[in-house]
Design a protein around this motif. Sequence first.
Motif, PDB file in Angstrom:
ATOM      1  N   ASN A 140       0.826  -1.213   0.000  1.00 38.97           N
ATOM      2  CA  ASN A 140       0.000   0.000   0.000  1.00 38.97           C
ATOM      3  C   ASN A 140       0.859   1.261   0.000  1.00 38.97           C
ATOM      4  O   ASN A 140       0.413   2.324   0.440  1.00 38.97           O
ATOM      5  N   ALA A 141       2.073   1.149  -0.517  1.00 48.37           N
ATOM      6  CA  ALA A 141       3.001   2.281  -0.485  1.00 48.37           C
ATOM      7  C   ALA A 141       2.427   3.509  -1.174  1.00 48.37           C
ATOM      8  O   ALA A 141       2.614   4.645  -0.702  1.00 48.37           O
ATOM      9  N   ALA A 193      12.832   0.101  -0.131  1.00 53.08           N
ATOM     10  CA  ALA A 193      12.712   0.459  -1.552  1.00 53.08           C
ATOM     11  C   ALA A 193      11.444   1.244  -1.844  1.00 53.08           C
ATOM     12  O   ALA A 193      11.377   1.967  -2.851  1.00 53.08           O
ATOM     13  N   ASP A 194      10.441   1.115  -0.992  1.00 55.62           N
ATOM     14  CA  ASP A 194       9.138   1.726  -1.259  1.00 55.62           C
ATOM     15  C   ASP A 194       8.805   2.898  -0.339  1.00 55.62           C
ATOM     16  O   ASP A 194       7.889   3.667  -0.638  1.00 55.62           O
ATOM     17  N   PHE A 195       9.511   3.025   0.777  1.00 57.93           N
ATOM     18  CA  PHE A 195       9.209   4.077   1.752  1.00 57.93           C
ATOM     19  C   PHE A 195      10.478   4.838   2.112  1.00 57.93           C
ATOM     20  O   PHE A 195      11.582   4.285   2.084  1.00 57.93           O
ATOM     21  N   PHE A 196      10.313   6.106   2.454  1.00 55.31           N
ATOM     22  CA  PHE A 196      11.401   6.841   3.101  1.00 55.31           C
ATOM     23  C   PHE A 196      10.872   7.398   4.419  1.00 55.31           C
ATOM     24  O   PHE A 196       9.675   7.675   4.566  1.00 55.31           O
ATOM     25  N   LEU A 197      11.787   7.509   5.388  1.00 59.25           N
ATOM     26  CA  LEU A 197      11.419   7.980   6.733  1.00 59.25           C
ATOM     27  C   LEU A 197      11.666   9.475   6.791  1.00 59.25           C
ATOM     28  O   LEU A 197      12.807   9.932   6.699  1.00 59.25           O
ATOM     29  N   GLU A 198      10.618  10.226   6.944  1.00 53.95           N
ATOM     30  CA  GLU A 198      10.690  11.691   6.958  1.00 53.95           C
ATOM     31  C   GLU A 198      11.010  12.189   8.365  1.00 53.95           C
ATOM     32  O   GLU A 198      10.278  11.921   9.312  1.00 53.95           O
ATOM     33  N   GLU A 199      12.121  12.908   8.488  1.00 54.62           N
ATOM     34  CA  GLU A 199      12.480  13.485   9.787  1.00 54.62           C
ATOM     35  C   GLU A 199      11.729  14.797   9.997  1.00 54.62           C
ATOM     36  O   GLU A 199      11.618  15.598   9.080  1.00 54.62           O
ATOM     37  N   SER A 200      11.229  14.982  11.207  1.00 56.65           N
ATOM     38  CA  SER A 200      10.430  16.175  11.505  1.00 56.65           C
ATOM     39  C   SER A 200      10.616  16.467  12.991  1.00 56.65           C
ATOM     40  O   SER A 200      11.686  16.265  13.542  1.00 56.65           O
ATOM     41  N   ASP A 201       9.576  16.946  13.625  1.00 56.78           N
ATOM     42  CA  ASP A 201       9.526  17.049  15.078  1.00 56.78           C
ATOM     43  C   ASP A 201       8.102  16.733  15.504  1.00 56.78           C
ATOM     44  O   ASP A 201       7.210  16.545  14.663  1.00 56.78           O
TER      45      ASP A 201
END
Length: 331
Positions: A174-175, A206-214
């Motif tokens: 479900n990417a 390969a299908d997701f990236f981890l978004e850095e935030s706060d």
Amino acid sequence: MTETRVKPSKRILPRGIVSCVLSASLLCMLAVLSSCEKAEPESTGEAEAPRSRTVLTLVHPEWSTEIASASLFQAVLQERMGYTVHLLAVPVGEMWSRLASGEADILTGAWLPATQRDYYEEYAPALDDLGPNLEGARIGLVVPTHTPGRQTGPSGQTSRELVSISSIEDLKNNASRFKGRIVGIESGAGIMARTRDAMEAYGLTADFFLEESDEERMVRRLSEAVYSGQWIVFTGWRPHRIFELYNLRFLDDPLGIFGQNEAIHTMVRRGFREDHPEVHAVLSRINYSPEQLERLMRWIHENREDGPYRQALRWIRVNKSLVDSWVSGNQ
């Protein structure tokens, strides 16, 4: 013969002599007071020093969970025990290093055994673990299950279903629905390290990236997605006020990357017990439930003008008997 009585005359001292007498008296009094002060032993420990002069530094990350708990600890030590507590908000890694180096005295946000495991293994020799102040915490990947609304479906729910998957294993297929994004917080947080491990273990890199935030931006992203009906997956933890605001679900974690239920521990620097035995005893007794902390978190969020400390005082009044049990014998 009539006896004539002569009244004794009052002895009048010259003004200069009176001044000398008074000055001498004052000097004698000052000398006595001075000798009394010198006779007092110098303060050598917590029991002899005025508590208000003892400044303790409590270090914590800028998460709503830890702002609430740090403010509560601060209020208890200041209002019920008379100490001065300085709160210092820093990134998670710095929180641990400052305590281990002795730059800080107390840490109230150690998530164990999984979330901050790496930090604990690195710094444990320089710390004293006082045990959990909260049990039943949890971290993981979280999705919203329903959107707010007035529409009533066949089941009687007054909202529409949103994210329907229930396991981390379902993310890969479900990417596109999630736009290939997992919304996270600051990179140094333990939950981010566990999420990167989960992405590797479940084949999501390969299908997701981890978004850095706060935390605040993550919550805003969640709110926007929920009200617009978009799918979102994010790094979540409990206790957190968002679980009172939205219908949320932790995704199942069959591989156990995020662990099971967590506990939030209180830590102090080495030598703290010897320096402040009364505070050490009270800190080791402070504990509360996730629901109790979530209530304080909600009050802080809803009353931002008052500030966290005032809401902590409110919490202490509402939970007086519990707080009494923490400080009993150490006031």
